[in-house]
Scaffold this motif. Structure first.
Motif, PDB file in Angstrom:
ATOM      1  N   LEU A   5       0.834  -1.201   0.000  1.00 37.27           N
ATOM      2  CA  LEU A   5       0.000   0.000   0.000  1.00 37.27           C
ATOM      3  C   LEU A   5       0.869   1.251   0.000  1.00 37.27           C
ATOM      4  N   GLU A   6       0.537   2.207  -0.877  1.00 36.41           N
ATOM      5  CA  GLU A   6       1.278   3.462  -0.945  1.00 36.41           C
ATOM      6  C   GLU A   6       0.371   4.566  -1.471  1.00 36.41           C
ATOM      7  N   VAL A   7       0.794   5.804  -1.266  1.00 42.07           N
ATOM      8  CA  VAL A   7       0.068   6.946  -1.819  1.00 42.07           C
ATOM      9  C   VAL A   7       0.363   7.030  -3.317  1.00 42.07           C
ATOM     10  N   PHE A   8      -0.675   7.144  -4.120  1.00 38.89           N
ATOM     11  CA  PHE A   8      -0.524   7.304  -5.563  1.00 38.89           C
ATOM     12  C   PHE A   8      -0.557   8.768  -5.962  1.00 38.89           C
ATOM     13  N   SER A   9      -1.498   9.522  -5.419  1.00 35.61           N
ATOM     14  CA  SER A   9      -1.577  10.967  -5.657  1.00 35.61           C
ATOM     15  C   SER A   9      -1.526  11.679  -4.317  1.00 35.61           C
ATOM     16  N   HIS A  10      -0.577  12.596  -4.204  1.00 34.56           N
ATOM     17  CA  HIS A  10      -0.423  13.349  -2.956  1.00 34.56           C
ATOM     18  C   HIS A  10      -1.298  14.596  -2.924  1.00 34.56           C
ATOM     19  N   THR A  11      -2.071  14.828  -3.980  1.00 36.17           N
ATOM     20  CA  THR A  11      -2.970  15.980  -4.014  1.00 36.17           C
ATOM     21  C   THR A  11      -4.253  15.634  -3.272  1.00 36.17           C
ATOM     22  N   PRO A  12      -4.513  16.249  -2.117  1.00 34.15           N
ATOM     23  CA  PRO A  12      -5.721  15.869  -1.371  1.00 34.15           C
ATOM     24  C   PRO A  12      -6.988  16.408  -2.011  1.00 34.15           C
ATOM     25  N   SER A  13      -8.029  15.590  -1.997  1.00 35.95           N
ATOM     26  CA  SER A  13      -9.358  16.001  -2.434  1.00 35.95           C
ATOM     27  C   SER A  13     -10.231  16.231  -1.217  1.00 35.95           C
ATOM     28  N   ARG A  14     -11.200  17.111  -1.349  1.00 33.39           N
ATOM     29  CA  ARG A  14     -12.170  17.254  -0.266  1.00 33.39           C
ATOM     30  C   ARG A  14     -13.036  16.009  -0.191  1.00 33.39           C
ATOM     31  N   VAL A  15     -13.544  15.583  -1.334  1.00 36.40           N
ATOM     32  CA  VAL A  15     -14.293  14.326  -1.427  1.00 36.40           C
ATOM     33  C   VAL A  15     -13.825  13.614  -2.695  1.00 36.40           C
ATOM     34  N   GLY A  16     -12.744  12.868  -2.589  1.00 40.70           N
ATOM     35  CA  GLY A  16     -12.257  12.107  -3.727  1.00 40.70           C
ATOM     36  C   GLY A  16     -13.206  10.953  -4.021  1.00 40.70           C
ATOM     37  N   GLU A  17     -13.518  10.745  -5.284  1.00 42.69           N
ATOM     38  CA  GLU A  17     -14.497   9.717  -5.668  1.00 42.69           C
ATOM     39  C   GLU A  17     -14.282   9.270  -7.111  1.00 42.69           C
ATOM     40  N   SER A  18     -15.004   8.233  -7.481  1.00 41.67           N
ATOM     41  CA  SER A  18     -15.145   7.746  -8.851  1.00 41.67           C
ATOM     42  C   SER A  18     -13.813   7.505  -9.561  1.00 41.67           C
ATOM     43  N   PRO A  19     -12.877   6.763  -8.973  1.00 50.49           N
ATOM     44  CA  PRO A  19     -11.671   6.430  -9.730  1.00 50.49           C
ATOM     45  C   PRO A  19     -12.022   5.533 -10.915  1.00 50.49           C
ATOM     46  N   VAL A  20     -11.458   5.849 -12.070  1.00 51.17           N
ATOM     47  CA  VAL A  20     -11.737   5.115 -13.316  1.00 51.17           C
ATOM     48  C   VAL A  20     -10.404   4.808 -13.984  1.00 51.17           C
ATOM     49  N   TRP A  21     -10.166   3.552 -14.305  1.00 50.76           N
ATOM     50  CA  TRP A  21      -8.927   3.153 -14.960  1.00 50.76           C
ATOM     51  C   TRP A  21      -9.077   3.250 -16.467  1.00 50.76           C
ATOM     52  N   ASP A  22      -8.172   4.008 -17.089  1.00 47.99           N
ATOM     53  CA  ASP A  22      -8.141   4.162 -18.540  1.00 47.99           C
ATOM     54  C   ASP A  22      -6.989   3.307 -19.066  1.00 47.99           C
ATOM     55  N   ALA A  23      -7.307   2.097 -19.526  1.00 45.88           N
ATOM     56  CA  ALA A  23      -6.278   1.156 -19.970  1.00 45.88           C
ATOM     57  C   ALA A  23      -5.578   1.628 -21.243  1.00 45.88           C
ATOM     58  N   ASP A  24      -6.270   2.384 -22.098  1.00 49.28           N
ATOM     59  CA  ASP A  24      -5.665   2.849 -23.346  1.00 49.28           C
ATOM     60  C   ASP A  24      -4.505   3.798 -23.078  1.00 49.28           C
ATOM     61  N   ARG A  25      -4.642   4.619 -22.041  1.00 43.40           N
ATOM     62  CA  ARG A  25      -3.608   5.606 -21.728  1.00 43.40           C
ATOM     63  C   ARG A  25      -2.825   5.249 -20.457  1.00 43.40           C
ATOM     64  N   MET A  26      -3.130   4.101 -19.888  1.00 43.05           N
ATOM     65  CA  MET A  26      -2.457   3.636 -18.673  1.00 43.05           C
ATOM     66  C   MET A  26      -2.432   4.735 -17.604  1.00 43.05           C
ATOM     67  N   ARG A  27      -3.622   5.203 -17.285  1.00 46.68           N
ATOM     68  CA  ARG A  27      -3.724   6.261 -16.288  1.00 46.68           C
ATOM     69  C   ARG A  27      -4.987   6.074 -15.466  1.00 46.68           C
ATOM     70  N   LEU A  28      -4.981   6.686 -14.300  1.00 49.04           N
ATOM     71  CA  LEU A  28      -6.150   6.708 -13.434  1.00 49.04           C
ATOM     72  C   LEU A  28      -6.770   8.089 -13.472  1.00 49.04           C
ATOM     73  N   LEU A  29      -8.110   8.120 -13.556  1.00 49.28           N
ATOM     74  CA  LEU A  29      -8.845   9.370 -13.441  1.00 49.28           C
ATOM     75  C   LEU A  29      -9.721   9.297 -12.203  1.00 49.28           C
ATOM     76  N   TRP A  30      -9.960  10.420 -11.564  1.00 49.00           N
ATOM     77  CA  TRP A  30     -10.843  10.466 -10.404  1.00 49.00           C
ATOM     78  C   TRP A  30     -11.402  11.877 -10.255  1.00 49.00           C
ATOM     79  N   ALA A  31     -12.411  12.011  -9.414  1.00 43.94           N
ATOM     80  CA  ALA A  31     -13.082  13.297  -9.223  1.00 43.94           C
ATOM     81  C   ALA A  31     -12.926  13.791  -7.796  1.00 43.94           C
TER      82      ALA A  31
END
Length: 289
Positions: A5-31
Motif C-alpha cells: 500500500l502506498e500513496v498514488f496521488s499526494h494531491t488531497p481532495s475534499r471528497v475524492g471519488e469515482s476512480p476510473v482506470w483508462d487502460a488505453d492511456r495507462m492512467r487513473l482518473l478520479w473526481a
C-alpha cells in the motif's frame, strides 16, 4: 487481501471519488466532488492533469469515442477533455430544483449494456433519491426508487450481476442483470453493513465474482462474496475511503480515493492510494455513443 500500500496521488481532495482506470492511456482518473474537478495521473507517475467542470462531479465514465460521460450535480453530460466542450445529455431528476432541492447525482458507473447507471442522493437523509439508466440518446429511465444515498455500483465479469448499495439505509443488494438490454431482474438483499464494518460506499468487482467495498467511516476496505458473506477486511490509513478501482497492466492494482474533512486524523486523508491484490478486477465498460 492487499499488499504494498502506498500513496498514488499526494494531491488531497475534499471528497475524492469515482476512480476510473483508462487502460488505453495507462492512467487513473478520479473526481473531487465539491470542487467540480476531474484529475488524471499516469500509472508511472508524472504531472497530474486537471479539468474543471462548472458543477460538482458525482461520478463519470469512459465513452466509446474518447470523451467522458459525467454525472454533474444537476444532470449527465458528455465532456471532451481535449477541447473542454461540455454537451448536456440528460436531466434524470428535472424536478430537482423545485421539488428535490437537496438532491444531487452521486455514484455512477457504465454498465455492460453500454449505458450510464447513476444514482442520486438526498443530502438531508430522506428516501427521495433513485437509480437511473441513461443512454446516449438522452433517455433517463428510473430503475430503483426510495433511496437515500445510491452507491456501490459494480458489475460481475459476465455482466449478469449488478451490485448496488444504499449507504444511507445500510444495505447491499444483488440484481440479475441483462447485459444486452440493461434489464434488471430478481433483487436479493445480501448484506446490511453498518458503521461497525463501514457503510458501503463506492465499489468494484473482481473476476472471481467478489465485491470490494469502501467501508467509509470505518477506515477499511471490505471484501464480500456474491452471497453477501464478508470474507475479508483490510485497514487503510484514512478513516473515510470512498471507492476502489482495479487497474494496472494486469488489473491487479487496486486504487482507492478518500475524503479530507476538518478534524480527520492523519496527513493522508483525501489522497489517492494504490496497492496490490492477488486477483484481477473486472475491466470497466464504455458508454456507447
Amino acid at each position: 487481501m492487499i499488499s504494498d500500500l502506498e500513496v498514488f496521488s499526494h494531491t488531497p481532495s475534499r471528497v475524492g471519488e469515482s476512480p476510473v482506470w483508462d487502460a488505453d492511456r495507462m492512467r487513473l482518473l478520479w473526481a473531487d466532488i465539491p470542487t467540480g474537478q476531474i484529475r488524471a495521473k499516469g500509472v508511472d507517475g508524472g504531472e497530474e492533469t486537471v479539468w474543471q467542470l462548472p458543477e460538482p462531479v458525482g461520478s463519470f465514465g469512459l465513452t466509446s469515442d474518447g470523451r467522458l460521460v459525467v454525472g454533474l450535480a444537476s444532470g449527465v453530460a458528455l465532456f471532451d477533455t481535449a477541447t473542454g466542450r461540455l454537451d448536456r445529455l440528460a436531466e434524470p431528476e428535472p424536478e430537482q430544483a423545485e421539488h428535490l432541492p437537496s438532491n444531487r447525482l452521486n455514484d455512477g458507473k457504465v454498465g455492460p449494456d453500454g449505458a450510464f447507471w447513476i444514482g442520486s442522493m438526498h443530502k438531508v437523509g430522506s428516501g427521495g433519491a433513485a437509480l437511473w439508466r441513461v443512454t446516449a440518446d438522452g433517455r433517463a429511465e428510473k430503475k430503483v426508487s426510495g433511496l437515500t444515498t445510491s452507491n456501490g455500483l459494480a458489475f460481475s465479469a459476465d455482466g449478469r450481476t449488478m451490485f448496488h448499495a444504499d449507504s444511507g439505509q445500510c444495505w447491499l443488494d444483488r440484481w440479475e442483470f441483462d447485459p444486452a438490454t440493461g434489464h434488471i431482474g430478481k433483487r436479493t438483499r445480501i448484506a446490511e453493513p453498518d458503521d461497525s464494518v463501514g457503510r458501503s460506499d463506492g465499489a468494484a468487482a473482481d473476476v472471481n465474482g467478489r465485491y470490494w467495498s469502501a467501508g467509509v467511516r470505518a477506515g477499511r476496505l471490505n471484501l464480500f462474496e456474491a452471497d453477501g458473506k464478508l470474507v475479508g477486511s483490510a485497514d487503510v490509513p484514512v478513516r473515510r475511503p470512498t471507492m476502489p478501482c482495479f487497474g494496472g497492466h494486469d488489473m491487479k492494482t487496486l486504487f482507492f480515493t478518500s475524503i479530507r474533512r476538518p478534524g480527520d486524523a492523519g496527513p493522508d486523508c483525501g489522497k489517492v492510494f494504490r496497492c496490490r491484490t492477488d486477483v484481477a478486477g473486472v475491466p470497466v465498460s464504455r458508454f456507447r455513443v
